[in-house]
Enzyme design. Structure first.
Site, PDB file in Angstrom:
ATOM      1  N   CYS A   9       8.911  -2.272  -1.994  1.00 40.34           N
ATOM      2  CA  CYS A   9       7.984  -3.291  -1.431  1.00 40.34           C
ATOM      3  C   CYS A   9       7.839  -2.677   0.000  1.00 40.34           C
ATOM      4  CB  CYS A   9       9.046  -4.341  -0.967  1.00 40.34           C
ATOM      5  SG  CYS A   9       8.039  -5.475  -0.123  1.00 40.34           S
TER       6      CYS A   9
ATOM      7  N   CYS B 146       8.871  -4.762   3.412  1.00 37.71           N
ATOM      8  CA  CYS B 146       9.872  -5.105   3.394  1.00 37.71           C
ATOM      9  C   CYS B 146      10.569  -4.071   4.125  1.00 37.71           C
ATOM     10  CB  CYS B 146      10.093  -5.168   1.880  1.00 37.71           C
ATOM     11  SG  CYS B 146       9.748  -6.476   1.184  1.00 37.71           S
ATOM     12  N   ASP B 147      10.725  -2.852   3.760  1.00 36.54           N
ATOM     13  CA  ASP B 147      11.649  -1.512   3.865  1.00 36.54           C
ATOM     14  C   ASP B 147      10.132  -0.900   4.788  1.00 36.54           C
ATOM     15  OD1 ASP B 147      13.617  -2.620   2.883  1.00 36.54           O
ATOM     16  OD2 ASP B 147      12.544  -1.611   1.047  1.00 36.54           O
TER      17      ASP B 147
END
Ligand code: NAP
Length: 296
Positions: free
Chosen positions: A127, A130-131
């Site tokens: 992701c 997200c990261d």
């Protein structure tokens, strides 16, 4: 007794809930993780009619709030089994409904190479939204050739120093418009016709070995690898009431009907030609409307 139990709180499931609650039906939504499904990871959505641009997180949150405002029961429990009589067994409870809508979407496909799971959170991610922020001014790679991989590469190019986009073929599945944008980014380097053979590093990922068509291998030093090679359904638990195709998607007849009366499949989880937000919400609304007409 519920009118309808919806399994999955992604766009398809939440749209079903919206339609059913607006028809004043008693609805339970069961979700294993959290609301939103895969769309919550989309950096930006620009192909949903009527909304020029919105993040996946905002879209999913708006939809969730819209459904919650109608007093819909959304419970975090993992479904283990469903029965033909519309009993739903979770890790905590047993529920009964007149109809069931399966809207469980799909999960990130894994590369299935040694160390992949060991490096998750230590350099390997599924992701970018997200990261991505952990990789400011670092070197990352994205692997995949679809819209997700290309949009991940574009997103990461604004954060990382350098982005390798590694694809196993020459041609991409991604839309031409975003491929054009990739070509205009001077910190994205395309590596085509290459597969990732191994992941290496002491504690965190430090390099990957890639192999070209001729079988030659070479290392690439990097800090992060984003795996964006598509999704896979997880429908094995429903096999007693639905038919699955060779890839594990639910076979539907006439849109969202499964082989069992009163059990519907909506969104990415079913066999279909186009898996997009638009088709997921379309399925969700159709499944809800048919459940009302046929079962309630
Ligand atoms: P996808 O379209 O299925 O693409 C998966 C890619 O990963 C393909 O290029 C495939 O290669 C590659 N791949 C699959 N297995 C692999 C393996 N074991 N090793 C290496 N490469 C592998 O998946 P997606 O990009 O996640 O997109 C899913 C759906 O969501 C699509 O319908 C897409 O259009 C949609 N989506 C839309 C948007 C948008 O409209 N903005 C954004 C994201 C996703 P091959 O090409 O060689 O098969």
């Amino acid at each position: 007794m519920y009118d309808v139990i919806i399994i999955g709180a992604g766009p398809a499931g939440l749209t079903s809930a919206l339609y059913l609650r607006r028809a004043n039906k008693k609805v339970l939504v069961l979700e294993a993780k959290s609301y939103g499904g895969q769309i919550i990871n989309a950096h930006v959505i620009e192909n949903y009619p009527g909304i020029q641009s919105i993040s996946g997180y905002d879209f999913a949150t708006n939809l969730y709030n819209q459904v919650q405002a109608l007093d819909t029961g959304i419970i975090l429990e993992t479904v283990l089994k469903i029965q033909e009589d519309k009993t739903v067994i979770t890790n905590k409870n047993k529920y009964q409904a007149k109809a069931i809508i399966i809207a469980t979407g799909s999960e990130n496909r894994k590369l299935d190479i040694t160390n992949e799971q060991e490096f998750v959170g230590k350099g390997v991610s599924y992701c970018a939204t997200c990261d991505g922020n952990f990789y400011k001014n670092k070197i990352v790679a994205v692997t995949g050739g679809g819209n997700t991989a290309v949009s991940d590469a574009l997103y990461l190019a604004d954060i990382a120093k350098k982005v390798y986009l590694i694809h196993r073929r020459e041609e991409f599945r991604a839309e031409d418009k975003s491929l054009e944008e990739v070509k205009n980014k001077n910190n994205i380097k395309l590596i085509l016709n290459a597969t990732i053979e191994s992941l290496n590093g002491k504690q965190n990922l430090q390099n990957i070995i890639i192999k070209n068509k001729q079988g030659q291998e070479r290392p690439i030093e990097l800090d992060g690898l984003f795996i964006a090679i598509g999704q896979e359904p997880k429908n094995e638990i429903f096999k007693n009431v639905v038919d699955l195709d060779e890839k594990g998607y639910i076979i539907t007849l006439d849109g969202v009907h499964t082989k069992t009366k009163g059990i519907y499949a909506a969104g990415d989880t079913r066999q279909k030609n186009l898996r997009q937000l638009t088709t997921a919400v379309s399925d969700g609304s159709i499944a809800a409307t048919l459940a009302i007409k046929e079962m309630l």
